[in-house]
Design a protein around this motif. Structure first.
Motif, PDB file in Angstrom:
ATOM      1  N   SER A  25      10.052  -3.135   3.209  1.00 11.66           N
ATOM      2  CA  SER A  25       9.821  -3.602   1.848  1.00 11.66           C
ATOM      3  C   SER A  25       8.572  -2.971   1.250  1.00 11.66           C
ATOM      4  O   SER A  25       7.548  -2.812   1.924  1.00 11.66           O
ATOM      5  CB  SER A  25       9.688  -5.131   1.836  1.00 11.66           C
ATOM      6  OG  SER A  25       9.176  -5.577   0.597  1.00 11.66           O
ATOM      7  N   ALA A  26       8.662  -2.638  -0.035  1.00 10.98           N
ATOM      8  CA  ALA A  26       7.515  -2.052  -0.743  1.00 10.98           C
ATOM      9  C   ALA A  26       6.327  -3.001  -0.770  1.00 10.98           C
ATOM     10  O   ALA A  26       5.191  -2.572  -1.028  1.00 10.98           O
ATOM     11  CB  ALA A  26       7.923  -1.671  -2.164  1.00 10.98           C
ATOM     12  N   ASP A  27       6.550  -4.291  -0.502  1.00  8.23           N
ATOM     13  CA  ASP A  27       5.443  -5.255  -0.455  1.00  8.23           C
ATOM     14  C   ASP A  27       4.407  -4.887   0.609  1.00  8.23           C
ATOM     15  O   ASP A  27       3.260  -5.327   0.551  1.00  8.23           O
ATOM     16  CB  ASP A  27       5.971  -6.662  -0.160  1.00  8.23           C
ATOM     17  CG  ASP A  27       6.780  -7.234  -1.318  1.00  8.23           C
ATOM     18  OD1 ASP A  27       6.621  -6.744  -2.454  1.00  8.23           O
ATOM     19  OD2 ASP A  27       7.566  -8.167  -1.084  1.00  8.23           O
ATOM     20  N   TRP A  28       4.819  -4.074   1.599  1.00  9.93           N
ATOM     21  CA  TRP A  28       3.945  -3.740   2.724  1.00  9.93           C
ATOM     22  C   TRP A  28       3.378  -2.324   2.631  1.00  9.93           C
ATOM     23  O   TRP A  28       2.788  -1.830   3.599  1.00  9.93           O
ATOM     24  CB  TRP A  28       4.713  -3.873   4.042  1.00  9.93           C
ATOM     25  CG  TRP A  28       5.282  -5.219   4.296  1.00  9.93           C
ATOM     26  CD1 TRP A  28       6.517  -5.675   3.925  1.00  9.93           C
ATOM     27  CD2 TRP A  28       4.654  -6.310   4.973  1.00  9.93           C
ATOM     28  NE1 TRP A  28       6.690  -6.975   4.333  1.00  9.93           N
ATOM     29  CE2 TRP A  28       5.566  -7.400   4.984  1.00  9.93           C
ATOM     30  CE3 TRP A  28       3.414  -6.472   5.585  1.00  9.93           C
ATOM     31  CZ2 TRP A  28       5.276  -8.616   5.563  1.00  9.93           C
ATOM     32  CZ3 TRP A  28       3.118  -7.694   6.170  1.00  9.93           C
ATOM     33  CH2 TRP A  28       4.043  -8.748   6.158  1.00  9.93           C
ATOM     34  N   LYS A  29       3.533  -1.661   1.501  1.00  7.91           N
ATOM     35  CA  LYS A  29       3.169  -0.242   1.437  1.00  7.91           C
ATOM     36  C   LYS A  29       1.678   0.004   1.658  1.00  7.91           C
ATOM     37  O   LYS A  29       1.280   1.122   2.014  1.00  7.91           O
ATOM     38  CB  LYS A  29       3.618   0.380   0.114  1.00  7.91           C
ATOM     39  CG  LYS A  29       3.005  -0.165  -1.155  1.00  7.91           C
ATOM     40  CD  LYS A  29       3.564   0.593  -2.370  1.00  7.91           C
ATOM     41  CE  LYS A  29       2.943   0.106  -3.686  1.00  7.91           C
ATOM     42  NZ  LYS A  29       3.375  -1.262  -4.007  1.00  7.91           N
ATOM     43  N   ASP A  30       0.853  -1.018   1.470  1.00  5.46           N
ATOM     44  CA  ASP A  30      -0.589  -0.832   1.704  1.00  5.46           C
ATOM     45  C   ASP A  30      -0.912  -0.645   3.188  1.00  5.46           C
ATOM     46  O   ASP A  30      -2.032  -0.257   3.543  1.00  5.46           O
ATOM     47  CB  ASP A  30      -1.385  -2.019   1.138  1.00  5.46           C
ATOM     48  CG  ASP A  30      -1.022  -3.333   1.810  1.00  5.46           C
ATOM     49  OD1 ASP A  30       0.183  -3.585   1.993  1.00  5.46           O
ATOM     50  OD2 ASP A  30      -1.935  -4.103   2.147  1.00  5.46           O
ATOM     51  N   GLN A  31       0.071  -0.886   4.072  1.00  8.80           N
ATOM     52  CA  GLN A  31      -0.168  -0.696   5.512  1.00  8.80           C
ATOM     53  C   GLN A  31      -0.227   0.777   5.910  1.00  8.80           C
ATOM     54  O   GLN A  31      -0.709   1.108   6.994  1.00  8.80           O
ATOM     55  CB  GLN A  31       0.927  -1.392   6.329  1.00  8.80           C
ATOM     56  CG  GLN A  31       0.885  -2.909   6.265  1.00  8.80           C
ATOM     57  CD  GLN A  31       1.981  -3.534   7.112  1.00  8.80           C
ATOM     58  OE1 GLN A  31       3.018  -2.917   7.371  1.00  8.80           O
ATOM     59  NE2 GLN A  31       1.767  -4.756   7.552  1.00  8.80           N
TER      60      GLN A  31
END
Length: 368
Positions: A285-291
């Motif tokens: 999910s793009a919600d986790w792209k900061d990882q």
């Protein structure tokens, strides 16, 4: 993030570009864009069952653990997508064709009823000839017991049906129940295939990610982060390079229905694994792209028999801001013995970001 967008290392791709991305093209991209450092966050806790601190073992042995996607914090991570109704209907039609029944009906339940009636009649004829229920079902589904993948699929379907028929023998709709149970088992088999076939170890591109420190990855700042130095490509480390991938972030979940059906029918498809990787193992999910995540992916125990995989050289260790004194001492002792650089992580004074502590850890009050 726009619709139909996919992000790999902060670069935006269209759905069509991802669909056309081959393993060969991806390999070239990965090799030319491999970061010089990779970082892995560790919880630094003792396992309740084994009483072993696997985080310290990873530091001591310079290994990374390849875990099952079932244990990821995001329950949708590594999950393949397909419409179960469409899958089941396609499989019904497959078994009708296998049994040479020509059924012209587009309604799922009517189709199942008609197929059930036809198979019931065929099984009844075989039972009159002296065959047991399970053997009659195997005959109807053309089980050859030749050990091939497709024959094993037919065998399991016949056995599931037989079991359900015995359990529901007093019901008028026993055959429909048996079909439903057998089809459900095929759906579950496909979904298990991914979680049981692949093992994964996850990395980030930075040791200064607040959400990683504050989550279970680093046990709410009580764990530590290891920095691995990515070397030049050689024959000795080729297997690691070939199995390291950047995660694809998107809001889209792409169906792999056709690939799943080919898998069930044992049809060779050179792009099957490629699509499972692109739309399952490596999509998040793009919600986790900061990882800023990279993944080391192993098919089964390909990279390590016990799933503890020797990895690139450890360059540095970052100690969490809330690490207990005794835990800090343990990590520092290992680092000193192995000649590994170490530092503490602190909040910056001018922003909400994180940075290295400039003080000497040995003289810090946190370990005194």
């Amino acid at each position: 993030m726009g619709q139909n967008e996919f992000i790999i290392r902060n670069r935006v791709y269209t759905q069509e570009q991802i669909a056309n991305l081959t393993f060969e093209q991806w390999a070239v991209y990965r090799m030319s864009n491999m970061p010089k450092r990779l970082f892995k966050y560790y919880r630094n806790i003792v396992d309740e069952e084994t009483k072993i601190n696997y985080s310290l073992e990873a530091l001591e042995n310079n290994t990374v653990y390849l875990q099952s996607p079932d244990n990821f914090d995001d329950v949708y991570d590594c999950s393949i997508v397909f419409d179960e109704y469409e899958f089941s209907f396609a499989r019904l039609k497959y078994y009708a064709g296998l049994c040479r029944f020509d059924i012209e009906e587009d309604d799922y339940w009517k189709y199942m009823y008609l197929l059930s009636v036809n198979i019931y009649k065929e099984v009844a004829k075989l039972q009159v000839q002296g065959k047991q229920l399970v053997d009659a079902l195997k005959t109807v589904f053309h089980v050859c017991e030749d050990g091939t993948g497709i024959d094993m699929t037919h065998t399991m379907f016949a056995l599931k049906m037989c079991s359900a028929l015995c359990e529901n023998s007093n019901r008028e709709d026993a055959w429909q129940i048996a079909f439903t149970n057998a089809l459900t088992s095929e759906v579950n088999h496909i979904r298990r295939m991914l979680s049981e076939s692949f093992r994964v170890s996850c990395f980030s591109e930075s040791p200064y990610l607040n959400r990683m420190w504050a989550s279970q990855y680093a046990n709410n700042h009580k764990g530590f982060c290891i920095e691995y130095e990515v070397p030049e490509y050689t024959k000795e480390n080729a297997q690691l390079f070939h199995n390291l991938f950047p995660v694809i972030y998107t809001d889209i979940r792409t169906s792999v229905l056709e690939e799943c059906l080919k898998y069930m029918e044992d049809i060779e498809d050179e792009h099957l694994i490629e699509k499972i990787y692109k739309y399952g193992v490596l999509t998040k999910s793009a919600d986790w792209k900061d990882q800023e995540e990279w993944r080391l992916v192993s098919m089964g125990n390909m990279l390590a028999d016990n799933y503890n995989c020797p990895f690139f050289k450890i360059r540095k260790v970052y100690l969490g801001n809330r690490m207990q004194k005794e835990e800090r001492r343990k990590v520092i002792e290992i680092c000193k013995r192995k000649g590994i650089e170490y530092t503490g992580i602190i909040h910056r004074q001018d922003t909400y970001g994180l940075s290295d502590c400039l003080g000497l850890c040995d003289k810090c009050s946190r370990i005194k």
